[in-house]
Design an enzyme around this catalytic site. Sequence first.
Site, short mmCIF file in Angstrom:
data_model
loop_
_atom_site.label_atom_id
_atom_site.label_comp_id
_atom_site.label_asym_id
_atom_site.label_seq_id
_atom_site.Cartn_x
_atom_site.Cartn_y
_atom_site.Cartn_z
N LYS A 97 7.86 0.62 6.69
CA LYS A 97 8.52 1.63 5.60
C LYS A 97 7.81 2.43 5.02
CE LYS A 97 9.24 -1.49 1.84
NZ LYS A 97 8.31 -0.53 0.60
N SER A 98 6.30 2.17 4.90
CA SER A 98 5.77 3.24 4.65
C SER A 98 5.70 4.75 5.67
CB SER A 98 4.33 2.44 4.00
OG SER A 98 4.10 1.41 3.44
N GLY A 145 8.87 2.40 -5.20
CA GLY A 145 7.57 2.70 -6.01
C GLY A 145 7.31 4.07 -4.91
N ARG A 173 8.34 0.37 -13.70
CA ARG A 173 7.32 0.33 -13.32
C ARG A 173 6.16 1.45 -13.56
NH1 ARG A 173 8.06 -0.75 -6.59
NH2 ARG A 173 5.99 -1.25 -6.46
N GLN A 216 -0.14 4.08 -2.78
CA GLN A 216 0.65 5.17 -3.23
C GLN A 216 0.51 6.72 -4.78
OE1 GLN A 216 3.85 2.51 -5.62
NE2 GLN A 216 4.36 1.95 -3.31
N ASP A 221 1.60 -6.69 -0.12
CA ASP A 221 3.06 -6.73 0.07
C ASP A 221 2.89 -8.38 0.74
OD1 ASP A 221 3.73 -4.54 -0.95
OD2 ASP A 221 4.09 -3.51 1.78
N LYS A 258 4.49 -5.11 -8.90
CA LYS A 258 5.52 -5.09 -7.69
C LYS A 258 7.34 -4.89 -8.09
CE LYS A 258 2.40 -4.25 -4.58
NZ LYS A 258 1.33 -2.75 -4.59
N ARG A 310 11.21 -9.07 -0.85
CA ARG A 310 9.98 -9.65 -0.12
C ARG A 310 10.39 -11.17 -0.76
NH1 ARG A 310 8.31 -6.43 2.86
NH2 ARG A 310 7.70 -4.03 2.26
C1 S3P Z 1 2.92 1.89 -0.41
C2 S3P Z 1 1.36 0.75 -0.85
C3 S3P Z 1 1.80 -0.20 -1.85
C4 S3P Z 1 2.31 -1.34 -0.66
C5 S3P Z 1 3.76 -0.79 -1.22
C6 S3P Z 1 3.79 0.12 -0.17
C7 S3P Z 1 3.11 2.72 -0.33
O1 S3P Z 1 1.77 -0.13 -3.34
O2 S3P Z 1 2.78 -2.21 -1.84
O3 S3P Z 1 5.25 -1.41 -0.63
O4 S3P Z 1 4.03 2.84 0.97
O5 S3P Z 1 1.78 3.12 -0.22
P1 S3P Z 1 0.51 0.30 -4.32
O6 S3P Z 1 0.11 1.91 -3.39
O7 S3P Z 1 0.81 0.62 -5.59
O8 S3P Z 1 -0.42 -0.95 -4.48
#
Ligand code: S3P
Length: 437
Positions: free
Chosen positions: A23-24, A100, A128, A176, A322, A349, A395
């Site tokens: 996903k990221s 997010g 959020r 993020q 996660d 989250k 999740r």
């Molecule tokens: C993510 C970073 C994480 C993670 C999210 C995906 C990303 O969040 O929990 O599911 O793809 O950069 P944070 O940046 O808030 O730690």
Amino acid sequence: MNDTIKVEPIRGVSGELEVPGDKSISHRAAILAGLSDGQCRIENFLPSEDCVNTLRAMGQLGVSYEVTRGTHEKPLDLLIQGCGGVLSAPEHDLDCGNSGTGMRLLAGVLAAQNFDSVLIGDESLSGRPMGRIMTPLEMMGAKIQTRGVKPGCAPLHISGGTLESITYEMPMASAQVKSAVLLAGLFSPSITKVIQPAINRDHSERLLNYFGVQVTTEGNVISMKGRQILKARDLYIPGDISSAAFWIVAAASRPGSRLLIKNVGLNPTRTAILDVLRRMGAQIHEEVVDEDGGEPRGQIEVIGGELQGTEILKHEVPNLIDEVPILAVAGALAKGQTTIRNASELRVKETDRIETTIGNLRAMGGEVEEFEDGMVITGGHPLSGAAVRSFGDHRIAMAFAIAGLFARQGETTIEGTSCIATSYPTFEQHLQLFTKS
Ligand code: S3P
């Protein structure tokens, strides 16, 4: 996707599986390919609502793309025609849905454009915190207003403009936030630096490098010169270890289980769950087969054991953030205590995952103590089938489907499971591989 999943206890989880794309990395691929200077073939893009929303947003910003293979439940292969860093003003609000990552990363890009834009999201995303990206972006000169019901939350109204490069010391280990600053920094004139309090997922740095941008990481400091051109690249996206985590825990927590997960991302900033489960008594072997696109990818073999509780170490938390809901389930299935602290990020989250995880574990008979920054689970109390809720959090829904597989008796009903489509659209099909006799 059904809105309720019912599971009956099973003995173990054995076999072979591939999980959908990361996903990221999919979010970042859509953004970076869209900004690049030519055509990019992206394979195994995650066909989830979250990532498709980011792709659509790039489309609204003038990036053209074509789906060459796949549907909402099959891996997507895409041809993205990069805009050479020149986006165009969107006609409508950009809807990030539940994500997010989508909203925060796009905000970094949009703050630097010569047009205005509005980012919106669903009810969960609209609650959020966005202050965490607004602070550094405003230091760079960005103009962002939050016009949500909750202060500091989406919708984000962004008046794009010229940005300055900054050095930003992040108060939390957030990929993020780091990525939003780096993406904004791409459009700034000199060197952007991000100092992170702890190592966290580094997909942006790796992918920027892959697209020809020089980004260097020395210890906890990431540096990047602005106004570099992203070179068009083809990319294969590995399977998502956060999706694999549900099956890894399922196999790890039952002696006699043996599971092979192929084609999965093995980036060391994402694999802390494997170290924790090894400490708890599972045998886990990982093997990197490829490093295309700068991301290690390979296979994970899991041989289940009698798990023992453990303490999750502070430095491990960002690299398994996660996976905490499913690790809490592992803790409940283990003997002894499992301690998860230094994890207050879980409170912001998709849901407050400390609260939702604990509520569901208790509903199934688990013994858990709540802390502001985590929980302590006392394992060894058998779980019983129960009616639990996802609270709209993908999740949580998946973690408790796995918990239901290992209840001592009774059916577990998880209500509100359509949210699973935000990250793992084929979860239910994969669940059936292990539950259908
Ligand atoms: C993510 C970073 C994480 C993670 C999210 C995906 C990303 O969040 O929990 O599911 O793809 O950069 P944070 O940046 O808030 O730690």
